[in-house]
Scaffold this motif. Structure first.
Motif, PDB file in Angstrom:
ATOM      1  N   LYS A  33      51.342  31.106  42.631  1.00 33.81           N
ATOM      2  CA  LYS A  33      50.231  30.742  41.746  1.00 33.81           C
ATOM      3  C   LYS A  33      49.995  29.230  41.783  1.00 33.81           C
ATOM      4  N   MET A  34      51.071  28.471  41.835  1.00 28.80           N
ATOM      5  CA  MET A  34      50.954  27.013  41.907  1.00 28.80           C
ATOM      6  C   MET A  34      50.247  26.592  43.206  1.00 28.80           C
ATOM      7  N   ILE A  35      50.570  27.280  44.285  1.00 24.59           N
ATOM      8  CA  ILE A  35      49.909  26.999  45.568  1.00 24.59           C
ATOM      9  C   ILE A  35      48.421  27.307  45.451  1.00 24.59           C
ATOM     10  N   GLY A  36      48.103  28.420  44.818  1.00 27.61           N
ATOM     11  CA  GLY A  36      46.706  28.782  44.624  1.00 27.61           C
ATOM     12  C   GLY A  36      45.959  27.749  43.799  1.00 27.61           C
ATOM     13  N   ASP A  37      46.593  27.273  42.757  1.00 34.91           N
ATOM     14  CA  ASP A  37      45.969  26.245  41.920  1.00 34.91           C
ATOM     15  C   ASP A  37      45.716  24.970  42.719  1.00 34.91           C
ATOM     16  N   ALA A  38      46.674  24.614  43.577  1.00 32.86           N
ATOM     17  CA  ALA A  38      46.524  23.410  44.387  1.00 32.86           C
ATOM     18  C   ALA A  38      45.404  23.559  45.408  1.00 32.86           C
ATOM     19  N   LEU A  39      45.252  24.748  45.951  1.00 40.64           N
ATOM     20  CA  LEU A  39      44.194  25.001  46.930  1.00 40.64           C
ATOM     21  C   LEU A  39      42.817  25.071  46.287  1.00 40.64           C
ATOM     22  N   GLY A  40      42.775  25.621  45.073  1.00 40.92           N
ATOM     23  CA  GLY A  40      41.494  25.851  44.427  1.00 40.92           C
ATOM     24  C   GLY A  40      40.984  27.257  44.714  1.00 40.92           C
ATOM     25  N   ARG A  41      39.979  27.670  43.975  1.00 42.79           N
ATOM     26  CA  ARG A  41      39.481  29.052  44.053  1.00 42.79           C
ATOM     27  C   ARG A  41      39.012  29.435  45.450  1.00 42.79           C
ATOM     28  N   GLU A  69      53.530  37.468  41.218  1.00 43.20           N
ATOM     29  CA  GLU A  69      52.664  36.290  41.157  1.00 43.20           C
ATOM     30  C   GLU A  69      51.180  36.640  41.245  1.00 43.20           C
ATOM     31  N   LEU A  70      50.836  37.668  42.001  1.00 44.68           N
ATOM     32  CA  LEU A  70      49.419  37.986  42.216  1.00 44.68           C
ATOM     33  C   LEU A  70      48.680  38.285  40.909  1.00 44.68           C
ATOM     34  N   ALA A  71      49.375  38.891  39.965  1.00 51.46           N
ATOM     35  CA  ALA A  71      48.734  39.214  38.691  1.00 51.46           C
ATOM     36  C   ALA A  71      48.328  37.960  37.928  1.00 51.46           C
ATOM     37  N   LYS A  72      48.983  36.844  38.204  1.00 51.32           N
ATOM     38  CA  LYS A  72      48.702  35.596  37.495  1.00 51.32           C
ATOM     39  C   LYS A  72      47.426  34.913  37.987  1.00 51.32           C
ATOM     40  N   PHE A  73      46.887  35.370  39.111  1.00 55.35           N
ATOM     41  CA  PHE A  73      45.685  34.752  39.668  1.00 55.35           C
ATOM     42  C   PHE A  73      44.443  35.043  38.835  1.00 55.35           C
ATOM     43  N   VAL A  74      44.458  36.185  38.155  1.00 50.32           N
ATOM     44  CA  VAL A  74      43.282  36.676  37.434  1.00 50.32           C
ATOM     45  C   VAL A  74      43.490  36.477  35.931  1.00 50.32           C
ATOM     46  N   PRO A  75      42.463  36.039  35.210  1.00 48.26           N
ATOM     47  CA  PRO A  75      41.077  35.818  35.633  1.00 48.26           C
ATOM     48  C   PRO A  75      40.702  34.347  35.856  1.00 48.26           C
ATOM     49  N   VAL A  76      41.648  33.409  35.685  1.00 47.01           N
ATOM     50  CA  VAL A  76      41.279  31.987  35.719  1.00 47.01           C
ATOM     51  C   VAL A  76      41.061  31.496  37.147  1.00 47.01           C
ATOM     52  N   LEU A  77      42.082  31.648  37.998  1.00 42.14           N
ATOM     53  CA  LEU A  77      41.936  31.179  39.373  1.00 42.14           C
ATOM     54  C   LEU A  77      40.977  32.062  40.160  1.00 42.14           C
ATOM     55  N   VAL A  78      41.144  33.352  40.037  1.00 39.03           N
ATOM     56  CA  VAL A  78      40.270  34.318  40.712  1.00 39.03           C
ATOM     57  C   VAL A  78      39.581  35.165  39.656  1.00 39.03           C
ATOM     58  N   PRO A  79      38.269  35.059  39.511  1.00 36.12           N
ATOM     59  CA  PRO A  79      37.559  35.853  38.505  1.00 36.12           C
ATOM     60  C   PRO A  79      37.577  37.334  38.866  1.00 36.12           C
ATOM     61  N   GLY A  80      37.435  38.167  37.852  1.00 36.88           N
ATOM     62  CA  GLY A  80      37.475  39.601  38.084  1.00 36.88           C
ATOM     63  C   GLY A  80      36.487  40.087  39.115  1.00 36.88           C
ATOM     64  N   SER A  81      35.334  39.453  39.177  1.00 38.01           N
ATOM     65  CA  SER A  81      34.288  39.873  40.114  1.00 38.01           C
ATOM     66  C   SER A  81      34.679  39.657  41.576  1.00 38.01           C
ATOM     67  N   ARG A  82      35.751  38.863  41.803  1.00 33.25           N
ATOM     68  CA  ARG A  82      36.167  38.577  43.178  1.00 33.25           C
ATOM     69  C   ARG A  82      37.644  38.928  43.402  1.00 33.25           C
ATOM     70  N   ALA A  83      38.179  39.738  42.523  1.00 32.88           N
ATOM     71  CA  ALA A  83      39.626  39.978  42.534  1.00 32.88           C
ATOM     72  C   ALA A  83      40.074  41.193  43.326  1.00 32.88           C
ATOM     73  N   PHE A  84      39.160  41.994  43.839  1.00 29.63           N
ATOM     74  CA  PHE A  84      39.607  43.230  44.495  1.00 29.63           C
ATOM     75  C   PHE A  84      40.511  42.990  45.700  1.00 29.63           C
ATOM     76  N   PRO A  85      40.328  41.901  46.478  1.00 31.20           N
ATOM     77  CA  PRO A  85      41.265  41.657  47.584  1.00 31.20           C
ATOM     78  C   PRO A  85      42.728  41.590  47.142  1.00 31.20           C
ATOM     79  N   LEU A  86      42.971  41.191  45.905  1.00 37.64           N
ATOM     80  CA  LEU A  86      44.343  41.193  45.384  1.00 37.64           C
ATOM     81  C   LEU A  86      44.865  42.619  45.265  1.00 37.64           C
ATOM     82  N   ILE A  87      43.989  43.529  44.868  1.00 40.69           N
ATOM     83  CA  ILE A  87      44.360  44.931  44.742  1.00 40.69           C
ATOM     84  C   ILE A  87      44.761  45.499  46.100  1.00 40.69           C
TER      85      ILE A  87
END
Length: 255
Positions: A33-41, A69-87
């Motif tokens: 999640k920290m890596i994701g935050d550093a990269l940005g959305r 960790e993947l569950a922590k991406f939603v909804p702030v880093l990755v909004p629900g409308s773009r979250a299906f790739p996590l699924i």
């Protein structure tokens, strides 16, 4: 010399995760999640998630961290409308051999699904069908644990009808581990079902699980009696349909 601030977080993460040092890989995955935050959305969506989707392998502890960790991406880093790739990544994790990884993947799927768009309903149903119809029992076991959240998300009559039918298939699967999972998760699922379909569809499944040849399936199934009674919400129906099953279970000499 390259300064720490100029190091690309994605390159650093890939180097650590792909290395031979399992401890370093686990530590890096714990910081996903920290890596994701550093990269940005946008970079997370275009670079990090595709990388993870293509690299669902390795040590079980690494996979467990990924599932968590993947569950922590939603909804702030990755909004629900773009979250299906996590699924899609979690679907792969839900089919692995290690139980704790599968259970964490199911937990994360259930966390993310409520945030998804209604437009993802068809893709969600397709995912459920893939898990249910998988060759290996592990995916079927995991499928049982996500029915309640996916069913609630679906809006179509036909989709919900198909899910009730799929759950019946799981409850009648030849593998005891799958039937145990169906019995364990029956309560949350029946709690999502419309009353008419509890009567027409779910009671039959409940009765079947409660007379299963495996005593562990029967024991888990009877735990759903309260949920069935609550879903029926009718004292006379509960007296006629649920109470006899509970009484019979109380005399089960296997327990």
């Amino acid at each position: 010399m390259t300064s720490p601030s100029s190091v690309d977080p994605m390159e650093f993460f890939v180097e650590q995760v792909a290395g031979d040092d399992v401890t370093a890989s686990v530590l890096s995955m714990r910081k996903l999640k920290m890596i994701g935050d550093a990269l940005g959305r946008e970079a997370t969506l275009s670079r990090l998630i595709p990388f993870l989707n293509e690299n669902v392998d390795g040590d079980d502890e690494i996979l467990l961290c990924m599932a968590s960790e993947l569950a922590k991406f939603v909804p702030v880093l990755v909004p629900g409308s773009r979250a299906f790739p996590l699924i899609s990544i979690l679907e792969q994790l839900a089919g692995v051999e290690e139980t704790v990884v599968r259970e964490k993947a199911v937990e994360s799927i259930n966390t993310i699904v409520p945030y998804l768009d209604k437009s993802d309903s068809s893709a969600l149903l397709s995912m459920v069908k893939r898990l249910v119809n998988a060759d290996w029992f592990t995916s079927k076991v995991s499928a049982c644990g996500i029915f309640h959240t996916v069913y609630k998300k679906l809006g179509s009559f036909e989709g919900r009808r198909e899910m009730r039918s799929l759950y019946k298939d799981l409850a009648e699967d030849e593998t005891p581990m799958v039937r145990r999972s169906a019995a364990r998760h029956f309560g949350p699922f029946v709690g999502m079902i419309e009353q008419d379909y509890v009567v027409s569809d779910m009671l039959q499944i409940f009765r079947s699980l409660c007379v299963d040849e495996s005593d562990s399936v029967r024991q888990l199934a009877i735990g759903g009696a309260h949920s069935v009674a609550k879903a029926l919400d009718d004292p006379s129906m509960n007296s006629e349909a649920v109470l006899p099953i509970v009484r019979k279970a109380s005399n089960d000499l296997s327990w």
